[in-house]
Scaffold this active site. Structure first.
Site, mmCIF file in Angstrom:
data_model
loop_
_atom_site.group_PDB
_atom_site.id
_atom_site.type_symbol
_atom_site.label_atom_id
_atom_site.label_comp_id
_atom_site.label_asym_id
_atom_site.label_seq_id
_atom_site.Cartn_x
_atom_site.Cartn_y
_atom_site.Cartn_z
ATOM 1 N N GLU A 96 49.496 37.193 -29.189
ATOM 2 C CA GLU A 96 48.328 37.685 -28.457
ATOM 3 C C GLU A 96 48.485 39.200 -28.387
ATOM 4 O O GLU A 96 49.416 39.703 -27.768
ATOM 5 C CB GLU A 96 48.295 37.112 -27.038
ATOM 6 C CG GLU A 96 48.213 35.601 -26.978
ATOM 7 C CD GLU A 96 46.815 35.058 -27.226
ATOM 8 O OE1 GLU A 96 45.863 35.851 -27.328
ATOM 9 O OE2 GLU A 96 46.696 33.825 -27.317
ATOM 10 N N GLU A 127 37.968 38.163 -30.984
ATOM 11 C CA GLU A 127 39.254 38.852 -30.872
ATOM 12 C C GLU A 127 39.390 39.865 -32.004
ATOM 13 O O GLU A 127 40.180 39.702 -32.939
ATOM 14 C CB GLU A 127 40.365 37.794 -30.822
ATOM 15 C CG GLU A 127 40.177 36.915 -29.586
ATOM 16 C CD GLU A 127 40.988 35.620 -29.565
ATOM 17 O OE1 GLU A 127 41.868 35.435 -30.412
ATOM 18 O OE2 GLU A 127 40.717 34.795 -28.671
ATOM 19 N N ARG A 172 33.374 32.886 -29.313
ATOM 20 C CA ARG A 172 34.781 32.537 -29.567
ATOM 21 C C ARG A 172 34.958 31.495 -30.687
ATOM 22 O O ARG A 172 35.835 31.607 -31.530
ATOM 23 C CB ARG A 172 35.363 31.978 -28.274
ATOM 24 C CG ARG A 172 36.693 31.235 -28.402
ATOM 25 C CD ARG A 172 37.090 30.671 -27.040
ATOM 26 N NE ARG A 172 38.174 29.719 -27.099
ATOM 27 C CZ ARG A 172 39.444 30.006 -26.859
ATOM 28 N NH1 ARG A 172 39.798 31.242 -26.576
ATOM 29 N NH2 ARG A 172 40.374 29.074 -26.895
ATOM 30 N N HIS A 220 45.963 36.563 -32.279
ATOM 31 C CA HIS A 220 44.864 36.435 -31.317
ATOM 32 C C HIS A 220 44.885 37.649 -30.387
ATOM 33 O O HIS A 220 45.710 38.538 -30.518
ATOM 34 C CB HIS A 220 45.041 35.166 -30.469
ATOM 35 C CG HIS A 220 44.791 33.895 -31.210
ATOM 36 N ND1 HIS A 220 43.692 33.108 -30.975
ATOM 37 C CD2 HIS A 220 45.501 33.268 -32.186
ATOM 38 C CE1 HIS A 220 43.738 32.046 -31.770
ATOM 39 N NE2 HIS A 220 44.819 32.117 -32.505
ATOM 40 N N HIS A 230 39.646 33.033 -33.485
ATOM 41 C CA HIS A 230 38.642 33.209 -32.436
ATOM 42 C C HIS A 230 37.832 34.460 -32.749
ATOM 43 O O HIS A 230 38.396 35.543 -32.920
ATOM 44 C CB HIS A 230 39.321 33.333 -31.069
ATOM 45 C CG HIS A 230 39.917 32.038 -30.607
ATOM 46 N ND1 HIS A 230 41.092 31.968 -29.904
ATOM 47 C CD2 HIS A 230 39.473 30.769 -30.755
ATOM 48 C CE1 HIS A 230 41.351 30.687 -29.634
ATOM 49 N NE2 HIS A 230 40.396 29.946 -30.143
HETATM 50 O O1 0X9 Z 1 43.849 29.526 -26.036
HETATM 51 C C1 0X9 Z 1 44.144 29.877 -27.172
HETATM 52 O O2 0X9 Z 1 43.808 29.279 -28.185
HETATM 53 C C2 0X9 Z 1 44.973 31.126 -27.342
HETATM 54 N N1 0X9 Z 1 44.573 32.122 -26.422
HETATM 55 S S1 0X9 Z 1 43.188 32.893 -26.646
HETATM 56 O O3 0X9 Z 1 42.906 33.707 -25.513
HETATM 57 N N2 0X9 Z 1 43.356 33.858 -27.866
HETATM 58 O O4 0X9 Z 1 42.188 31.944 -26.923
HETATM 59 C C3 0X9 Z 1 46.412 30.810 -27.109
HETATM 60 C C4 0X9 Z 1 46.934 29.839 -28.020
HETATM 61 C C5 0X9 Z 1 48.375 29.763 -27.904
HETATM 62 N N3 0X9 Z 1 48.739 28.477 -28.010
HETATM 63 C C6 0X9 Z 1 48.941 27.861 -29.152
HETATM 64 N N4 0X9 Z 1 48.771 28.432 -30.286
HETATM 65 N N5 0X9 Z 1 49.315 26.639 -28.992
HETATM 66 ZN ZN ZN Z 2 42.368 33.452 -29.538
#
Ligand code: 0X9
Ligand code: ZN
Length: 415
Positions: A370, A173, A228, A296, A170
């Site tokens: 994260e 980030e 993003r 992330h 993304h």
């Molecule tokens: O939504 C997402 O892709 C991630 N959060 S973000 O705020 N960085 O966009 C979380 C993804 C976690 N889930 C998986 N990897 N399945």
């Molecule tokens: Zn992300």
């Protein structure tokens, strides 16, 4: 005369760049407290920019324009302000002072790519920059391979156990590329000095990919700090596919969108995007790469499969103890709390994400971290927090590699 012309050209160029920049004057980031689903639907219809990890009942962070904020107030949705004026925060972080070290400020895409090359030149026996793919807009996607004898053996076909760390799936980030670079920097500068770094490079192939989404990342520097997705032209006036909804395992399910203008648009088909295909093909061609850590931000969470369902994955217990240990290691550095758990089980569903495909199909012990913070600055984390965030994540990243070593050493797992 020549000077005047150059000055004029610079001015015109600056004006063009300025004109393209999306600005966020008066935009606030607020934490809403959602008590019923209709409030969430209201926010979705209002088209606010969701910053939150968990658009669900409970606290949900969103960026709002002054007009949108009025509507939120009229709808009597309770909230608190996290960021008073987003543009002011972004501007306050711009600096003309040339940073001294590579972790003192955020780096542009070119600076990151140059750094990988510089390391290859400085440590020819330990580091090699490899292009694993090309983005939608034809930019190279690089990974730095770190291992003893990088020049004697081809990455493709290495017998060593491998681990991949990557950032910037993304674009906005920004804290994720430095964390990946920091791991590389630690291994290179400590090989032959510190036992763990030496052992890791002797026995493993470590792959560091600071930027998986180069077009998006560059766009956050040139046009829109809050971008993003990647920069796919969707052909209907909208741009971008959410790469973390484009992976080909359980693609198209809950927590992804078929709407091209959505921030979680999954793309027209699984692996429709060259960026996800590049990492897919890299993992498939290197079956000894058993670790895949996708960085992330933000929320301070260590997440493991599944993302598409709340059911537990077959290795749930092992993941839980490994990520619990990683959370402790992180906490010991600067006292920061990172929560851990499976994505779908404890948090929210996200289908088509990297860790589900990587775990289910490539057979890795894929996890997603994260990084900082928990919402005070969100994606616009001040540069003063780059080094602390890197520092606290290094021991956990190393522990992750060593965990793979334990799991996969004997017997080598079949895919
Ligand atoms: O939504 C997402 O892709 C991630 N959060 S973000 O705020 N960085 O966009 C979380 C993804 C976690 N889930 C998986 N990897 N399945
Ligand atoms: Zn992300």
């Amino acid at each position: 005369m020549k000077r005047a012309l150059v000055a004029l050209l610079v001015l015109v160029f600056a004006a063009c760049v300025f004109a393209q920049q999306v600005e966020f004057h008066g935009h606030k980031v607020i934490r809403t407290y959602i008590t019923k689903p209709s409030q969430l639907t209201f926010l979705e219809k209002l088209n606010v920019d969701f910053w939150s990890e968990r658009p669900d009942l409970g606290p949900v962070d969103v960026r709002v324009t002054p007009e949108q904020l009025k509507r939120v107030e009229q709808a009597r949705i309770p909230y608190m302000v996290l960021i008073e004026d987003l543009q002011k925060l972004i501007d306050s972080q711009k600096s003309d002072v040339q940073a001294q070290g590579i972790f003192d400020d955020y780096l542009t895409l070119d600076q990151i790519n140059d750094q990988l090359l510089a390391w290859e030149q400085q440590y020819p026996a330990l580091a090699k920059r490899i292009q694993v793919g090309t983005s939608v807009q034809n930019r190279p996607i690089y990974v730095l391979r770190l291992s003893t004898g990088v020049n004697q053996t081809d990455a493709y076909g290495s017998k060593k156990l491998g681990v991949l760390y990557h950032g910037a799936e993304h674009a906005r980030e920004w804290i994720s590329p430095p964390v990946v670079l920091y791991i590389a920097n630690y291994l290179l500068t400590n090989y032959g000095v510190d036992k763990r770094a030496t052992d890791i490079l002797n026995h493993m192939d470590v792959y560091c990919m600071p930027v998986m989404n180069p077009d998006g990342y560059r766009y956050t520097w040139t046009n829109n700090r809050m971008w993003r997705k990647n920069r796919r032209n969707n052909g209907d006036g909208t741009y971008g596919v959410d790469l973390n909804r484009n992976w080909g395992y359980m693609w198209g399910g809950d927590g992804s969108s078929g709407n091209t203008s959505s921030e979680t648009y999954r793309g027209p088909s699984p692996f429709s995007e060259p960026e996800t295909r590049a990492v897919r093909d890299f993992l498939l061609a290197n079956p000894r790469v058993k670790g895949h850590l996708d960085y992330h931000s933000y929320s301070q969470l260590i997440l493991f499969p599944w993302g598409y369902t709340s059911a537990q994955c077959p290795d749930y217990a092992a993941f839980l103890s490994a990520t619990g240990r990683m959370a402790t290691l992180i906490n010991q550095v600067h006292g920061m709390v990172y929560d851990y758990g499976s994505v779908g089980g404890s948090l929210y569903l996200a289908s088509g994400c990297s860790l589900d495909w990587s775990y289910a199909v490539a057979g890795t012990r894929a996890i997603t971290i994260e990084l900082r913070d928990t919402g005070e600055y969100g994606f616009v984390l001040p540069k003063e927090q780059i080094i602390p965030t890197c520092e606290e994540n290094l021991p956990a990243a190393i522990d992750y590699a060593l965990w793979l070593d334990q799991v996969y050493l004997i017997p080598a797992r079949k895919r």
